[in-house]
Design a protein around this motif. Structure first.
Motif, PDB file in Angstrom:
ATOM      1  N   TRP A   1       0.696   7.872   5.444  1.00 18.80           N
ATOM      2  CA  TRP A   1       0.068   6.557   5.429  1.00 18.80           C
ATOM      3  C   TRP A   1       1.052   5.482   4.956  1.00 18.80           C
ATOM      4  CZ3 TRP A   1      -3.445   3.616   7.316  1.00 18.80           C
ATOM      5  CH2 TRP A   1      -3.826   2.435   6.677  1.00 18.80           C
TER       6      TRP A   1
ATOM      7  N   GLY B   1       1.078   3.603   8.164  1.00 19.55           N
ATOM      8  CA  GLY B   1       0.021   2.606   8.009  1.00 19.55           C
ATOM      9  C   GLY B   1       0.459   1.365   7.265  1.00 19.55           C
TER      10      GLY B   1
ATOM     11  N   CYS C   1      -1.483   3.005  -2.999  1.00 17.45           N
ATOM     12  CA  CYS C   1      -1.036   4.137  -2.189  1.00 17.45           C
ATOM     13  C   CYS C   1      -0.215   5.108  -3.033  1.00 17.45           C
ATOM     14  CB  CYS C   1      -0.213   3.628  -1.006  1.00 17.45           C
ATOM     15  SG  CYS C   1       0.621   4.931  -0.063  1.00 17.45           S
TER      16      CYS C   1
ATOM     17  N   GLY D   1      -4.917   9.738   4.999  1.00 17.85           N
ATOM     18  CA  GLY D   1      -4.948   8.347   5.453  1.00 17.85           C
ATOM     19  C   GLY D   1      -6.333   7.743   5.365  1.00 17.85           C
TER      20      GLY D   1
ATOM     21  N   GLN E   1      -7.085   6.822   1.796  1.00 16.72           N
ATOM     22  CA  GLN E   1      -6.331   5.616   1.471  1.00 16.72           C
ATOM     23  C   GLN E   1      -7.028   4.376   2.031  1.00 16.72           C
ATOM     24  OE1 GLN E   1      -3.401   5.066  -0.168  1.00 16.72           O
ATOM     25  NE2 GLN E   1      -2.543   7.100  -0.467  1.00 16.72           N
ATOM     26  N   LEU E   2      -7.445   4.436   3.294  1.00 16.90           N
ATOM     27  CA  LEU E   2      -8.090   3.280   3.922  1.00 16.90           C
ATOM     28  C   LEU E   2      -9.390   2.922   3.212  1.00 16.90           C
ATOM     29  CD1 LEU E   2      -7.873   1.362   6.450  1.00 16.90           C
ATOM     30  CD2 LEU E   2      -9.483   2.919   7.550  1.00 16.90           C
TER      31      LEU E   2
ATOM     32  N   PHE F   1      -4.377   2.795  11.198  1.00 19.52           N
ATOM     33  CA  PHE F   1      -5.007   4.064  10.838  1.00 19.52           C
ATOM     34  C   PHE F   1      -5.680   4.705  12.039  1.00 19.52           C
ATOM     35  CE2 PHE F   1      -8.869   6.393   9.831  1.00 19.52           C
ATOM     36  CZ  PHE F   1      -8.292   7.484   9.191  1.00 19.52           C
TER      37      PHE F   1
ATOM     38  N   LEU G   1      -3.053   6.483  13.905  1.00 21.86           N
ATOM     39  CA  LEU G   1      -2.611   7.653  13.145  1.00 21.86           C
ATOM     40  C   LEU G   1      -3.651   8.758  13.187  1.00 21.86           C
ATOM     41  CD1 LEU G   1      -0.638   9.013  11.124  1.00 21.86           C
ATOM     42  CD2 LEU G   1      -1.874   7.827   9.283  1.00 21.86           C
TER      43      LEU G   1
END
Length: 540
Positions: free
Chosen positions: A29, A33, A49, A170, A173-174, A198, A201
């Motif tokens: 990420w 990202g 992150c 990811g 994280q988002l 994202f 990904l």
């Protein structure tokens, strides 16, 4: 003792998989990202992150070390201290120790990177360590013990795990970036680009995950009968169902992302964040299902005598009248006084049937009450969670009577085995679930903390049931019991995700999600009402 250790080891393994997703997925990420080495990356997002990435590496190191210590201690108690030296020389122990060391190395690299997060060279160093950590996992899988096609299977296992880690890491994280949009205008303006990156990904990661998973499932399961009639196969099936639910939420998010040209702000800010949060609940359930899966032997290695037929599994879930006859406490005390390893008596089966069926009837009334209230939005709908209090009392009293705990005896909970202890933990979770959800609904759902407790406790209950294995190598009778617990665990995870969406989406869509959550409660109740441990042979 061994069963308790097995249970705690399974929980540690599930947490370890979460840590791997945060660490390996966090690196992906950060590079793809956030593009954290570029000047446009919001500093507050980069810091979050790296904080999640560092936490993931420490979780991996601590959980792996704890698992190795637990296995070493269990071996020394069960087989003697002389066996410990042999265990320390195994490839499993060496790979586990290497995983812990690599995770600590990654933690140090994250701290080093946090000092200058715009340095691409430091990100590449962290990427190399993440690659080594991922490759190390090949020696911790079923593939490493195979005699045929060992190398290809290990490579496919790593491919599957990397794809899953990139997607899940990811996604987490988002989901945790969204709250920052209210604190920093730079994050709010970057949000559409972050969601789009994202999305790309995630599509690539899911493709990699599927490419690795499909041949592994085919080789390890072997047939449709094994998919349904063994512990390993049933967990693969349930994991696939959770994966399908996560993909459904991802499809809704994907549609919202690509609708942004018509409505630039609405879908990315009113749908995507909350769909991502619900998807996180489901993927965490997937990780704990994977942990339970890794603790079972592949279906292809199970003796035919220990495999259930499709008809036998169908009989477990088919509609049946509940059993309303329960043995006396005296009969159960005689059962507990029998030598270990003896065949269970008819009374023990009947006791278990009544306990499950009784809990199911209570839950069925609650689920129907909740479903009707959700569809009609009636004022009395807020009171249905109080049924959990009744159910908690029922679960506790049945477990206490069975194990001689207060008020039916003076047995200490400290000496109970893992299965008995889980029943008391389940009673506590159910009690907390009911009280907190009733309070939240009575308060008009204004307190965020109380609103979050129902999904959190439902997910915890689902994890507990997925870890509720009766034995590490299940016989057919054990499997026919365990399959119901695993199914309920998955339904609990779906219920938690649906309830979360009910709270977060607009009222119209929230009612639909609420009806799905109530439907999951009804489905769980029916599994319990139809539960019949006496499907297996009962001695006369």
């Amino acid at each position: 003792m061994d069963l308790a250790n097995f249970f705690f080891e399974s929980l540690l393994h599930g947490l370890l998989l979460v840590g791997l997703a945060l660490s390996i997925g966090g690196v992906g990420w950060g590079l793809w990202g956030l593009r954290a080495w570029q000047p446009g990356a919001p500093p507050i997002v980069v810091r979050r992150c790296l904080a999640l990435l560092g936490a993931g590496t420490l979780i991996v190191a601590l959980c792996q070390a704890a698992i190795l210590c637990l296995k070493t201690w269990t071996l020394s108690i069960s087989l003697g201290i002389a066996m410990v030296g042999d265990f320390l020389a195994t490839a499993y122990f060496v790979a586990g120790a290497a995983r812990a060391v690599l995770a600590l190395g990654m933690a140090a690299a994250v701290w080093w990177l946090a000092r200058e997060p715009a340095r691409l060279g430091r990100w590449l160093t962290l990427t190399i360590l993440a690659g080594l950590l991922a490759a190390n996992g090949a020696w911790m899988t079923h593939a490493s013990s195979r005699l045929e096609s060992r190398g290809p299977l290990m490579a496919l296992s790593v491919l599957h795990q990397v794809g899953a880690a990139l997607w899940i890491g990811g996604l987490i994280q988002l989901a945790l970036i969204w709250p920052l949009t209210r604190r920093d205008p730079a994050v709010e303006s970057a949000w559409p680009d972050l969601v789009r990156r994202f999305s790309n990904l995630a599509m690539l990661s899911v493709l990699v995950l599927a490419v690795g998973a499909a041949p592994l499932a085919w080789i390890y399961v072997g047939s449709i009968e094994n998919l349904i009639g063994t512990a390993y196969g049933s967990l693969v099936l349930l994991k696939s169902m959770l994966f399908g639910a996560a993909l459904l939420l991802a499809a809704f998010s994907f549609a919202a992302v690509h609708a942004r040209r018509e409505r630039p702000s609405a879908p990315l800010r009113t749908h995507v964040p909350y769909l991502a949060e619900a998807e996180v609940i489901i993927v965490i359930m997937i990780l704990f299902t994977a942990a339970a899966l890794s603790d079972q032997p592949p279906s292809a290695d199970i003796r035919p005598a220990d495999r259930a037929t499709v008809a036998e599994v169908a009989d477990v879930f088919r509609p049946k009248l509940p059993s309303l006859r329960t043995p006396s406490l005296e009969a159960m005390r005689r059962e507990h006084g029998r030598p270990d390893g003896g065949e269970r008596s008819p009374e023990a089966y009947l006791w278990s049937n009544f306990s499950h069926n009784g809990a199911g009837l209570i839950l069925l009334l609650m689920g129907l009450f909740a479903l009707a209230g959700s569809l009609r939005q009636a004022a009395w709908e807020r009171y249905w969670p109080l049924g959990f209090v009744v159910m908690a009392a029922f679960v506790y009293l049945r477990a206490a009577a069975n194990d001689g705990v207060w008020p039916f005896g003076s047995t200490s909970m400290a000496i109970l085995d893992a299965e008995a202890l889980q029943h008391f933990v389940a009673a506590f979770l159910v009690l907390a679930l009911g009280l907190f959800e009733w309070r939240a609904r009575s308060d008009g759902l204004r307190r965020n903390f109380l609103r979050c407790l129902f999904p959190a406790l439902a997910m915890a209950g689902g994890v507990l049931l997925l870890m509720h294995s009766h034995t590490a190598f299940e016989t057919k009778p054990s499997f026919l019991v365990q399959v119901t617990h695993s199914a309920i665990g998955v339904l609990a995870g779906l219920m938690a995700a649906a309830r979360w969406l009910e709270l977060r989406l607009d009222p119209a869509k929230g009612r639909v999600a609420g009806a799905v959550a109530a439907g999951a409660i009804v489905a769980i109740a029916l599994v319990l009402v139809f539960y019949r441990e006496a499907n297996v042979a009962i001695p006369d």
